[in-house]
Design a protein around this motif. Structure first.
Motif, PDB file in Angstrom:
ATOM      1  N   LYS A   1       0.823  -1.204   0.000  1.00  0.00           N
ATOM      2  CA  LYS A   1       0.000   0.000   0.000  1.00  0.00           C
ATOM      3  C   LYS A   1       0.859   1.257   0.000  1.00  0.00           C
ATOM      4  CE  LYS A   1      -4.078  -2.014   2.220  1.00  0.00           C
ATOM      5  NZ  LYS A   1      -4.966  -1.976   3.401  1.00  0.00           N
ATOM      6  N   LYS A   2       1.968   1.193   0.730  1.00  0.00           N
ATOM      7  CA  LYS A   2       2.876   2.338   0.767  1.00  0.00           C
ATOM      8  C   LYS A   2       3.458   2.606  -0.616  1.00  0.00           C
ATOM      9  CE  LYS A   2       6.950   4.083   3.216  1.00  0.00           C
ATOM     10  NZ  LYS A   2       8.000   3.760   4.211  1.00  0.00           N
ATOM     11  N   LYS A   3       3.818   1.528  -1.322  1.00  0.00           N
ATOM     12  CA  LYS A   3       4.358   1.669  -2.670  1.00  0.00           C
ATOM     13  C   LYS A   3       3.309   2.246  -3.611  1.00  0.00           C
ATOM     14  CE  LYS A   3       6.507  -0.995  -6.399  1.00  0.00           C
ATOM     15  NZ  LYS A   3       6.906  -2.347  -6.869  1.00  0.00           N
ATOM     16  N   GLU A   4       2.063   1.739  -3.511  1.00  0.00           N
ATOM     17  CA  GLU A   4       0.983   2.233  -4.367  1.00  0.00           C
ATOM     18  C   GLU A   4       0.722   3.721  -4.099  1.00  0.00           C
ATOM     19  OE1 GLU A   4      -2.288  -0.250  -3.459  1.00  0.00           O
ATOM     20  OE2 GLU A   4      -1.599  -1.936  -4.679  1.00  0.00           O
ATOM     21  N   LEU A   5       0.750   4.101  -2.831  1.00  0.00           N
ATOM     22  CA  LEU A   5       0.515   5.496  -2.473  1.00  0.00           C
ATOM     23  C   LEU A   5       1.595   6.403  -3.041  1.00  0.00           C
ATOM     24  CD1 LEU A   5      -0.969   7.711  -0.926  1.00  0.00           C
ATOM     25  CD2 LEU A   5       0.344   7.077   1.114  1.00  0.00           C
ATOM     26  N   ILE A   6       2.857   5.990  -2.913  1.00  0.00           N
ATOM     27  CA  ILE A   6       3.967   6.803  -3.415  1.00  0.00           C
ATOM     28  C   ILE A   6       3.869   6.965  -4.927  1.00  0.00           C
ATOM     29  CG2 ILE A   6       6.471   6.876  -3.724  1.00  0.00           C
ATOM     30  CD1 ILE A   6       6.724   5.548  -0.985  1.00  0.00           C
ATOM     31  N   GLU A   7       3.573   5.870  -5.632  1.00  0.00           N
ATOM     32  CA  GLU A   7       3.457   5.927  -7.094  1.00  0.00           C
ATOM     33  C   GLU A   7       2.300   6.839  -7.512  1.00  0.00           C
ATOM     34  OE1 GLU A   7       3.006   1.903  -8.283  1.00  0.00           O
ATOM     35  OE2 GLU A   7       5.147   1.420  -8.104  1.00  0.00           O
ATOM     36  N   LEU A   8       1.196   6.744  -6.783  1.00  0.00           N
ATOM     37  CA  LEU A   8       0.034   7.567  -7.105  1.00  0.00           C
ATOM     38  C   LEU A   8       0.315   9.046  -6.831  1.00  0.00           C
ATOM     39  CD1 LEU A   8      -2.875   7.691  -8.053  1.00  0.00           C
ATOM     40  CD2 LEU A   8      -3.619   7.159  -5.731  1.00  0.00           C
ATOM     41  N   LEU A   9       0.990   9.331  -5.732  1.00  0.00           N
ATOM     42  CA  LEU A   9       1.320  10.714  -5.393  1.00  0.00           C
ATOM     43  C   LEU A   9       2.311  11.308  -6.410  1.00  0.00           C
ATOM     44  CD1 LEU A   9       1.633  10.574  -1.499  1.00  0.00           C
ATOM     45  CD2 LEU A   9      -0.230  11.509  -2.864  1.00  0.00           C
ATOM     46  N   GLU A  10       3.219  10.490  -6.901  1.00  0.00           N
ATOM     47  CA  GLU A  10       4.151  10.958  -7.938  1.00  0.00           C
ATOM     48  C   GLU A  10       3.385  11.312  -9.206  1.00  0.00           C
ATOM     49  OE1 GLU A  10       7.275  11.641  -8.052  1.00  0.00           O
ATOM     50  OE2 GLU A  10       7.915  10.976  -6.075  1.00  0.00           O
ATOM     51  N   LYS A  11       2.407  10.496  -9.537  1.00  0.00           N
ATOM     52  CA  LYS A  11       1.570  10.748 -10.712  1.00  0.00           C
ATOM     53  C   LYS A  11       0.792  12.058 -10.552  1.00  0.00           C
ATOM     54  CE  LYS A  11      -2.318   8.642 -13.229  1.00  0.00           C
ATOM     55  NZ  LYS A  11      -3.236   7.454 -13.264  1.00  0.00           N
ATOM     56  N   ILE A  12       0.243  12.269  -9.369  1.00  0.00           N
ATOM     57  CA  ILE A  12      -0.512  13.491  -9.097  1.00  0.00           C
ATOM     58  C   ILE A  12       0.406  14.703  -9.105  1.00  0.00           C
ATOM     59  CG2 ILE A  12      -1.826  14.700  -7.295  1.00  0.00           C
ATOM     60  CD1 ILE A  12      -2.982  11.945  -6.532  1.00  0.00           C
ATOM     61  N   LYS A  13       1.577  14.553  -8.545  1.00  0.00           N
ATOM     62  CA  LYS A  13       2.545  15.652  -8.482  1.00  0.00           C
ATOM     63  C   LYS A  13       2.914  16.123  -9.894  1.00  0.00           C
ATOM     64  CE  LYS A  13       7.161  16.765  -6.671  1.00  0.00           C
ATOM     65  NZ  LYS A  13       7.894  16.866  -7.938  1.00  0.00           N
ATOM     66  N   CYS A  14       3.181  15.177 -10.779  1.00  0.00           N
ATOM     67  CA  CYS A  14       3.528  15.527 -12.163  1.00  0.00           C
ATOM     68  C   CYS A  14       2.376  16.248 -12.853  1.00  0.00           C
ATOM     69  CB  CYS A  14       3.895  14.268 -12.944  1.00  0.00           C
ATOM     70  SG  CYS A  14       5.426  13.479 -12.410  1.00  0.00           S
TER      71      CYS A  14
END
Length: 290
Positions: free
Chosen positions: A83-96
């Motif tokens: 879940k932590k990995k999924e959250l980080i990947e999703l936040l990176e996507k949102i940040k971009c």
């Protein structure tokens, strides 16, 4: 001699009081020191117990340690890492996306992804309605500017509402019959404010049910998809706890029939149970027992 004895007695009393104060201060200091030592001891004991338990489980787990518990702990750790990995990947996507001036609602996130980031309460993820104030002669067909806004809103999946503030102020001063005649003359089914309210409810997934009593009629807002007991709980928690049945008729059936008795004669009134999903415009009488 009497004078000497009196002075001696006074000095002696002052000496005794001084010693009493010194003893009190010493007692307070010793008591404070005792509590500090006690707290240090308990803290050390607590740390020792935690470290011993951690060592026993992680290093030399004895046979009596529940293997099922250890398996669940491993599973929990793996799920947490995932879940932590999924959250980080999703936040990176949102940040971009945000750095490129793209609102989050345009990313097409699914329900699971929205659930993951729900605690962040992102502003650009929230639904939008574009309200357009126009002249009274543009209320039906709009104009070139409203068409541009509607096209833009459709691309990002947002809603629009056309309003004429001047007409709304005039409608607010009329009674229901005059208002209906005024709207009919304009060729409009409902006012801009009513359209805005209805679209806002739809966008937020909200609906309304009614309760009717001798003294008042009340409208209650609920989330679409809620069942009858949950909606009863909006009125009072006891209604949900002791829910038995709900007597239900729809608002449209009541308007068409003219009165409640006629609705019952037509067989449009019904009894619904705990699994009934409440519909917009339902008129309800809840049966409960606590």
């Amino acid at each position: 001699y009497r004078k000497i004895d009196k002075e001696s007695a006074t000095r002696w009393e002052a000496h005794i009081k001084k010693r009493e104060l010194e003893n009190q201060d010493e007692f307070k200091a010793r008591r404070s020191e005792f509590f500090c030592l006690k707290a240090q001891f308990l803290g050390a004991l607590f740390r020792t117990c935690i470290e011993s338990s951690f060592y026993a489980v992680t290093q030399e787990a004895p046979d009596e340690v529940d293997s099922e518990f250890l398996a669940k702990m491993d599973e929990y750790q793996q799920n947490f890492k995932k879940k932590k990995k999924e959250l980080i990947e999703l936040l990176e996507k949102i940040k971009c996306a945000l750095e490129s001036n793209i609102p989050v609602r345009k990313l097409g996130l699914d329900d699971e992804e929205k659930k993951i980031i729900s605690s962040f309460n992102l502003i650009t993820l929230k639904p939008i309605i574009y309200a357009m104030n126009v002249e009274d002669n543009d209320i039906n067909m709009g104009n070139e500017y409203t068409k541009k806004v509607i096209d833009y809103a459709n691309k990002e999946g947002s809603e629009t509402a056309v309003i004429c503030a001047k007409l709304e102020s005039e409608l607010a001063e009329l009674d229901d019959e005059e208002k209906k005649m005024f709207l009919d003359d304009l060729g409009i089914k409902e006012s801009g404010v009513e359209t805005l309210i209805n679209k806002t409810y739809d966008l937020l997934g909200l609906a309304t049910f009614f309760t009717v009593g001798k003294d008042e009629v009340r409208a209650w807002t609920f989330k679409k998809g809620m069942k009858a007991p949950e909606c009863a709980g909006i009125i009072h928690s006891d209604f949900e706890k002791g829910f038995i049945k709900a007597e239900v008729m729809s608002y449209s059936d009541l308007v068409a029939a003219g009165n409640e008795l006629k609705v019952r004669e037509l067989g449009k009134a019904r009894i619904e149970g705990k699994e009934y999903i409440m519909q917009d415009g339902d008129i309800c009488h809840f049966r409960f027992n606590v």
